[in-house]
Scaffold this motif. Structure first.
Motif, PDB file in Angstrom:
ATOM      1  N   ASP A   1       0.778  -1.414  -0.129  1.00 41.86           N
ATOM      2  CA  ASP A   1       0.014  -0.055  -0.227  1.00 41.86           C
ATOM      3  C   ASP A   1       1.092   1.304   0.123  1.00 41.86           C
ATOM      4  OD1 ASP A   1      -1.654   2.277   0.095  1.00 41.86           O
ATOM      5  OD2 ASP A   1      -2.500   1.533   2.562  1.00 41.86           O
ATOM      6  N   PRO A   2       0.605   2.282  -0.756  1.00 35.99           N
ATOM      7  CA  PRO A   2       1.624   3.312  -1.604  1.00 35.99           C
ATOM      8  C   PRO A   2       1.523   4.361   0.254  1.00 35.99           C
ATOM      9  CG  PRO A   2       0.238   3.199  -3.107  1.00 35.99           C
ATOM     10  CD  PRO A   2      -0.335   2.037  -1.572  1.00 35.99           C
ATOM     11  N   ALA A   3       0.567   3.706   0.956  1.00 37.53           N
ATOM     12  CA  ALA A   3       0.672   4.905   2.031  1.00 37.53           C
ATOM     13  C   ALA A   3       1.654   4.217   2.978  1.00 37.53           C
ATOM     14  CB  ALA A   3      -0.910   4.799   2.961  1.00 37.53           C
ATOM     15  N   GLU A   4       1.287   2.753   2.799  1.00 32.12           N
ATOM     16  CA  GLU A   4       2.446   2.022   4.358  1.00 32.12           C
ATOM     17  C   GLU A   4       4.053   3.015   4.341  1.00 32.12           C
ATOM     18  OE1 GLU A   4       2.679  -2.481   4.440  1.00 32.12           O
ATOM     19  OE2 GLU A   4       0.617  -2.089   3.813  1.00 32.12           O
ATOM     20  N   ASP A   5       4.469   2.508   5.541  1.00 32.92           N
ATOM     21  CA  ASP A   5       5.624   3.156   6.137  1.00 32.92           C
ATOM     22  C   ASP A   5       7.452   2.116   5.252  1.00 32.92           C
ATOM     23  OD1 ASP A   5       5.133   5.512   7.556  1.00 32.92           O
ATOM     24  OD2 ASP A   5       5.490   3.816   9.512  1.00 32.92           O
ATOM     25  N   ARG A   6       6.626   0.990   5.109  1.00 34.26           N
ATOM     26  CA  ARG A   6       7.674   0.301   4.636  1.00 34.26           C
ATOM     27  C   ARG A   6       7.003   0.211   3.016  1.00 34.26           C
ATOM     28  NH1 ARG A   6       5.533  -5.556   7.395  1.00 34.26           N
ATOM     29  NH2 ARG A   6       3.624  -5.221   6.630  1.00 34.26           N
ATOM     30  N   HIS A   7       6.663   0.863   2.419  1.00 36.89           N
ATOM     31  CA  HIS A   7       6.603   1.499   0.966  1.00 36.89           C
ATOM     32  C   HIS A   7       6.966   2.740   0.814  1.00 36.89           C
ATOM     33  CE1 HIS A   7       5.127   3.845  -2.288  1.00 36.89           C
ATOM     34  NE2 HIS A   7       4.431   2.263  -3.657  1.00 36.89           N
TER      35      HIS A   7
END
Length: 174
Positions: free
Chosen positions: A115-121
């Motif tokens: 998910d582009p909103a995730e920190d990992r992204h």
């Protein structure tokens, strides 16, 4: 007519023995810039960006008590230059492969695209930017990241091509 050859920056330095944090800082910053050591000298292809970055780092090195010289160089023997270029390409290839493997492992863990909103992204995008900034010879364009990932791809139940497309989509400009 002479052949136009790559200009290189050579960085030689002597850092004070104590505190050791100055030597570690210098080494890390040179690696961040993408410099490679060849016969004891840190080297980086010259561009306006690398020249500016190296000048700033040299000033900081002097503040830390290091003696530093920055040289503009060209190789006289093309074979020597080919060795250095190959070293830079190997490092860029290793960096891209490591990033791709980390992405594949994360994809496997999540079982779904990031998910582009995730920190990992965001973390992977930032890492990609750093890796890309050190890809002086466009290794990314030549690299087949699907090689050597058969078991990982089997575990994820995606084809290597599908996984690679997910990887590229992660870094495409929005």
């Amino acid at each position: 007519m002479t052949e136009e050859r790559q200009k290189w920056l050579g960085i030689t330095y002597t850092a004070p023995a104590k505190p050791s944090k100055a030597r570690v800082y210098i080494w890390r910053k040179l690696k961040e810039l993408g410099a490679e050591y060849y016969h004891g000298m840190a080297m980086i292809p010259q561009s306006p960006k690398t020249l500016d970055s190296v000048k700033k780092l040299a000033a900081r090195m002097r503040e830390l008590g290091a003696e530093v010289s920055v040289l503009e160089m060209r190789f006289l023997d093309p074979r020597d230059e080919e060795k250095v270029v190959a070293q830079f390409k190997r490092q860029a290839e290793n960096d891209f492969r490591e990033l791709f493997l980390d992405f594949a492992r994360l994809y496997e863990e999540l079982g779904t695209p990031l998910d582009p909103a995730e920190d990992r992204h965001r973390i992977l995008r930032r890492r990609y930017g750093k890796v890309k900034s050190r890809d002086f010879f466009d290794v990314e364009q030549e690299l087949d990241l699907s090689g050597g990932l058969a078991q990982l791809v089997d575990d994820i139940h995606l084809s290597a091509g599908d996984l690679y497309r997910q990887f590229i989509a992660l870094f495409s400009e929005k």
